[in-house]
Design a protein around this motif. Structure first.
Motif, mmCIF file in Angstrom:
data_model
loop_
_atom_site.group_PDB
_atom_site.id
_atom_site.type_symbol
_atom_site.label_atom_id
_atom_site.label_comp_id
_atom_site.label_asym_id
_atom_site.label_seq_id
_atom_site.Cartn_x
_atom_site.Cartn_y
_atom_site.Cartn_z
ATOM 1 N N MET A 174 40.092 18.176 16.933
ATOM 2 C CA MET A 174 39.358 18.109 15.673
ATOM 3 C C MET A 174 39.014 16.665 15.316
ATOM 4 S SD MET A 174 42.629 19.059 13.223
ATOM 5 C CE MET A 174 41.911 19.045 11.589
ATOM 6 N N LYS A 175 37.960 16.546 14.504
ATOM 7 C CA LYS A 175 37.510 15.214 14.099
ATOM 8 C C LYS A 175 37.883 14.997 12.623
ATOM 9 C CE LYS A 175 33.338 12.372 13.884
ATOM 10 N NZ LYS A 175 31.905 12.295 14.160
ATOM 11 N N LEU A 176 38.361 13.794 12.333
ATOM 12 C CA LEU A 176 38.772 13.525 10.954
ATOM 13 C C LEU A 176 38.167 12.223 10.422
ATOM 14 C CD1 LEU A 176 42.590 14.320 11.021
ATOM 15 C CD2 LEU A 176 40.819 15.699 9.956
ATOM 16 N N HIS A 177 37.800 12.257 9.161
ATOM 17 C CA HIS A 177 37.407 11.021 8.478
ATOM 18 C C HIS A 177 38.578 10.624 7.590
ATOM 19 C CE1 HIS A 177 33.387 11.723 9.892
ATOM 20 N NE2 HIS A 177 33.457 12.957 9.426
ATOM 21 N N LEU A 178 39.053 9.412 7.787
ATOM 22 C CA LEU A 178 40.213 8.957 7.012
ATOM 23 C C LEU A 178 39.802 7.850 6.059
ATOM 24 C CD1 LEU A 178 42.705 8.664 10.006
ATOM 25 C CD2 LEU A 178 42.588 10.552 8.388
ATOM 26 N N LYS A 179 40.336 7.929 4.850
ATOM 27 C CA LYS A 179 40.206 6.825 3.903
ATOM 28 C C LYS A 179 41.632 6.359 3.633
ATOM 29 C CE LYS A 179 36.061 8.248 1.361
ATOM 30 N NZ LYS A 179 35.250 7.020 1.481
ATOM 31 N N ILE A 180 41.970 5.191 4.122
ATOM 32 C CA ILE A 180 43.360 4.726 4.046
ATOM 33 C C ILE A 180 43.470 3.471 3.192
ATOM 34 C CG2 ILE A 180 45.375 3.970 5.384
ATOM 35 C CD1 ILE A 180 44.367 5.610 7.698
ATOM 36 N N TRP A 181 44.487 3.453 2.354
ATOM 37 C CA TRP A 181 44.743 2.295 1.503
ATOM 38 C C TRP A 181 45.284 1.148 2.356
ATOM 39 C CZ3 TRP A 181 43.434 1.183 -3.339
ATOM 40 C CH2 TRP A 181 44.025 0.075 -3.941
ATOM 41 N N ARG A 182 44.519 0.040 2.389
ATOM 42 C CA ARG A 182 44.974 -1.146 3.120
ATOM 43 C C ARG A 182 45.264 -2.256 2.123
ATOM 44 N NH1 ARG A 182 44.371 -0.999 8.722
ATOM 45 N NH2 ARG A 182 46.134 -2.405 8.492
ATOM 46 N N GLN A 183 46.441 -2.803 2.248
ATOM 47 C CA GLN A 183 46.843 -3.888 1.341
ATOM 48 C C GLN A 183 47.663 -4.884 2.155
ATOM 49 O OE1 GLN A 183 48.393 -2.462 -2.417
ATOM 50 N NE2 GLN A 183 49.480 -4.380 -2.817
ATOM 51 N N LYS A 184 47.285 -6.151 2.091
ATOM 52 C CA LYS A 184 47.900 -7.148 2.966
ATOM 53 C C LYS A 184 49.369 -7.373 2.621
ATOM 54 C CE LYS A 184 46.685 -11.664 4.900
ATOM 55 N NZ LYS A 184 47.546 -12.629 4.205
ATOM 56 N N ASP A 185 49.636 -7.597 1.349
ATOM 57 C CA ASP A 185 51.030 -7.772 0.924
ATOM 58 C C ASP A 185 51.154 -7.392 -0.545
ATOM 59 O OD1 ASP A 185 50.040 -9.964 -0.534
ATOM 60 O OD2 ASP A 185 50.337 -11.294 1.190
ATOM 61 N N ARG A 186 52.348 -7.614 -1.118
ATOM 62 C CA ARG A 186 52.618 -7.242 -2.506
ATOM 63 C C ARG A 186 51.589 -7.784 -3.487
ATOM 64 N NH1 ARG A 186 58.219 -6.106 -4.217
ATOM 65 N NH2 ARG A 186 59.393 -5.768 -2.320
ATOM 66 N N LYS A 187 51.195 -9.034 -3.246
ATOM 67 C CA LYS A 187 50.396 -9.723 -4.263
ATOM 68 C C LYS A 187 48.903 -9.439 -4.157
ATOM 69 C CE LYS A 187 53.727 -13.343 -5.117
ATOM 70 N NZ LYS A 187 54.531 -13.968 -4.062
ATOM 71 N N SER A 188 48.453 -9.148 -2.947
ATOM 72 C CA SER A 188 47.004 -9.011 -2.777
ATOM 73 C C SER A 188 46.496 -7.662 -3.279
ATOM 74 C CB SER A 188 46.627 -9.208 -1.311
ATOM 75 O OG SER A 188 47.409 -8.355 -0.515
ATOM 76 N N GLU A 189 45.210 -7.638 -3.575
ATOM 77 C CA GLU A 189 44.552 -6.409 -4.017
ATOM 78 C C GLU A 189 44.292 -5.549 -2.782
ATOM 79 O OE1 GLU A 189 42.210 -5.680 -7.040
ATOM 80 O OE2 GLU A 189 43.857 -6.620 -8.150
ATOM 81 N N GLY A 190 44.523 -4.272 -2.926
ATOM 82 C CA GLY A 190 44.247 -3.398 -1.794
ATOM 83 C C GLY A 190 42.912 -2.711 -1.952
ATOM 84 N N LYS A 191 42.498 -2.029 -0.895
ATOM 85 C CA LYS A 191 41.275 -1.219 -0.996
ATOM 86 C C LYS A 191 41.321 -0.086 0.026
ATOM 87 C CE LYS A 191 38.188 -3.835 2.102
ATOM 88 N NZ LYS A 191 39.081 -4.781 2.765
ATOM 89 N N LEU A 192 40.478 0.898 -0.179
ATOM 90 C CA LEU A 192 40.407 2.007 0.764
ATOM 91 C C LEU A 192 39.490 1.620 1.917
ATOM 92 C CD1 LEU A 192 40.091 5.046 -1.661
ATOM 93 C CD2 LEU A 192 42.017 4.578 -0.151
ATOM 94 N N VAL A 193 39.951 1.870 3.153
ATOM 95 C CA VAL A 193 39.149 1.557 4.331
ATOM 96 C C VAL A 193 38.876 2.856 5.092
ATOM 97 C CG1 VAL A 193 39.070 0.240 6.485
ATOM 98 C CG2 VAL A 193 40.166 -0.749 4.460
ATOM 99 N N ASP A 194 37.635 3.024 5.546
ATOM 100 C CA ASP A 194 37.249 4.245 6.266
ATOM 101 C C ASP A 194 37.538 4.128 7.761
ATOM 102 O OD1 ASP A 194 36.196 5.717 4.107
ATOM 103 O OD2 ASP A 194 34.455 4.376 4.081
ATOM 104 N N TYR A 195 38.081 5.199 8.314
ATOM 105 C CA TYR A 195 38.281 5.291 9.762
ATOM 106 C C TYR A 195 37.831 6.674 10.197
ATOM 107 C CZ TYR A 195 41.406 1.315 9.039
ATOM 108 O OH TYR A 195 41.927 0.097 8.693
ATOM 109 N N THR A 196 37.368 6.777 11.427
ATOM 110 C CA THR A 196 37.047 8.089 11.981
ATOM 111 C C THR A 196 37.883 8.283 13.230
ATOM 112 O OG1 THR A 196 34.825 7.929 11.111
ATOM 113 C CG2 THR A 196 35.203 9.603 12.784
ATOM 114 N N LEU A 197 38.476 9.451 13.327
ATOM 115 C CA LEU A 197 39.383 9.730 14.443
ATOM 116 C C LEU A 197 38.901 11.002 15.146
ATOM 117 C CD1 LEU A 197 41.919 8.267 15.409
ATOM 118 C CD2 LEU A 197 43.283 9.809 14.005
ATOM 119 N N ASP A 198 38.594 10.868 16.467
ATOM 120 C CA ASP A 198 38.171 12.037 17.245
ATOM 121 C C ASP A 198 39.370 12.605 17.997
ATOM 122 O OD1 ASP A 198 35.333 12.026 16.711
ATOM 123 O OD2 ASP A 198 35.314 10.106 17.784
ATOM 124 N N ASN A 199 39.207 13.789 18.501
ATOM 125 C CA ASN A 199 40.221 14.411 19.366
ATOM 126 C C ASN A 199 41.618 14.464 18.752
ATOM 127 O OD1 ASN A 199 38.243 14.735 21.377
ATOM 128 N ND2 ASN A 199 38.607 12.618 22.068
#
Lengths: 251, 218
Positions: free
Chosen positions: A1-26
């Motif tokens: 199956m194919k999935l579109h992922l929106k994952i919260w990426r945050q560098k460390d405690r202090k930095s602002e995070g954001k959602l990053v898109d990934y696509t995963l096949d198979n």
């Protein structure tokens, strides 16, 4: 199956995070949710990108180490499971899955999907113990414990400490966790000695960590991997009143 | 104060207000009597409730409870807002009842109603220029009730407020007893059932009063 992922990426405690898109096949439908994230990370490493960090340990649903918010629910769409016991067959082909860390004032995000749950450790160390004399192990039946009491204590002790209750609570309250830990000990004869101070200290520590008030919405019980009963919270309130009253009387 | 003791204040004041509501509702059922009899009986009852020293003391406890309940609700809500997490996609509502998550909103509707209710009757009866008396010489509050409930908007506000109060009570009673420490599964279940019956009967009773007064006069 194919999935579109929106994952919260945050560098460390202090930095602002954001959602990053990934696509995963198979993606294999028999994969667990964490294995799906492993697959993504392998791809990211091959592409020389930084892998998504997340907490995990036993992957058997008993350690309480894993836990993310999937599509707005702690541990994902299934009720009473941990993230590691959630399998990809619960999702549709081509679905977009939003993955965020547990969020609460008491649970600061360390990196990506990893949160600092050491507040729970400090609550436990403030009073969630039983002081016994060292020496030879005592005979098991020296202190009789009825079957009902033992089972009730086990029910409360089933809490994994994963923090899904806090993530699910709109108030970011750690009442269910603290209550389960107070109750499991409050009802056993071996731990009656420290009953009063345990309740007061653990509740005090819980408040110090910045968790909110329990407003008895009961959402925590529904999302808890172990289905820990909200009546534990009522029991904690009872223990608090009892300890406060007895403390007052002694003065 | 910690998180538990603040909730105890909410529970104690809330449950006291529940007890008051029952007395208030039972007293008000006199409005349903034959108009002539209702007037005399209701006015005599109102005179007693505003002059009896014991009732007076209880009324001060009542005012304090209302203020305490509101103030602590604000403190708790503000602190909870800060403690709780916000998600980009939030599906957490599936695990709980909508009214248990919106006690603040329901409470605000009840508070708006309460201010109107005090202005409609309590203020006029006590401090307004109110001279009408009935055959027994008691202040004619019944006349004021009749006049007030000829206004359709007030009737609508009262009925909507009672719907809000009903949900507020269903969660409040259940939550309150547990905040006070009732943890036995059997008694918690009883309270749950009793709480629902209590809330529905009480609020239907209250809502019928403005409706009855409005429709018997139009």
């Amino acid at each position: 199956m194919k999935l579109h992922l929106k994952i919260w990426r945050q560098k460390d405690r202090k930095s602002e995070g954001k959602l990053v898109d990934y696509t995963l096949d198979n993606v294999n439908t028999h994969m667990s949710f964490l294995e799906m994230l492993d697959t993504l990370n392998e791809e990211l490493i091959l592409k020389n990108e930084e892998p998504v960090e997340f907490d995990h340990d036993c992957r058997e649903g008993i350690c309480g180490q894993c836990g993310v918010v999937i599509n707005g629910n702690a541990h994902g769409p299934l009720k009473n499971t941990t993230t590691c016991q959630l399998h990809m067959r619960e999702f549709k082909d081509g679905e977009t899955i939003l993955i965020e860390p547990f969020r609460a004032a008491g649970f600061p995000v360390k990196k990506d999907l990893k949160v600092d749950r050491s507040a729970f450790d400090r609550i436990i160390s403030s009073g969630g113990y039983v002081s016994v004399n060292t020496g030879q192990a005592p005979e098991a039946n020296t202190i009789p414990v009825s079957h009902e009491v033992a089972e009730a204590a086990f029910d409360s002790a089933a809490c994994l400490g994963c923090g899904a209750c806090v993530a699910t609570c709109k108030n970011g309250s750690a009442a269910l966790f603290t209550a389960a830990k107070i109750t499991q000990l409050a009802i056993l004869p071996q731990s009656k000695e420290e009953r009063k101070q345990r309740a007061l200290r653990m509740i005090w520590q819980m408040d110090q960590e910045g968790f909110g008030h329990c407003s008895n919405t009961e959402a925590c019980e529904v999302e808890c991997p172990q289905g820990i009963s909200v009546l534990n919270i009522a029991r904690m309130n009872y223990e608090y009143n009892r300890a406060s009253f007895l403390k007052f009387k002694k003065k | 104060m910690n998180t538990l003791s603040r909730k105890i204040v909410m529970a104690a004041t809330g449950l006291f207000l529940c007890l008051f509501l029952l007395i208030h509702c039972l007293g008000n059922t006199q409005l349903f009597l034959e108009p002539e009899q209702a007037k005399l009986s209701f006015n005599a009852y109102s005179h007693f409730m505003t002059t009896n020293p014991i009732v007076k003391i209880i009324s001060y406890v009542l005012y304090l409870s209302i203020i305490g309940h509101v103030v602590y609700a604000l403190i708790i809500t503000l602190k909870n807002r800060k403690a709780g997490g916000l998600y980009k996609r939030d599906n957490r509502g599936r695990a709980s009842k909508w009214y248990s998550r919106n006690m603040g909103l329901l409470g605000t509707i009840v508070l708006v109603f309460l201010v109107t209710h005090f202005a409609n009757f309590w203020y006029i009866y006590r401090f307004g220029e109110f001279t009408a008396v009935d055959a027994n010489g008691n202040k004619d509050l019944f006349l004021l009730v009749q006049e007030t409930f000829t206004n359709l908007w007030i009737v609508i506000l009262y009925v909507v407020a009672m719907i809000a109060l009903c949900y507020h009570l269903i969660h409040g009673i259940n939550s309150g007893v547990r905040s006070l420490g009732l943890f036995h599964p059997k008694f918690v279940r009883w309270i749950n059932v009793i709480g629902i019956i209590y809330s529905v009967v009480l609020c239907v009773g209250f809502a019928l009063m403005p409706l009855y007064m409005y429709f018997t006069q139009n």
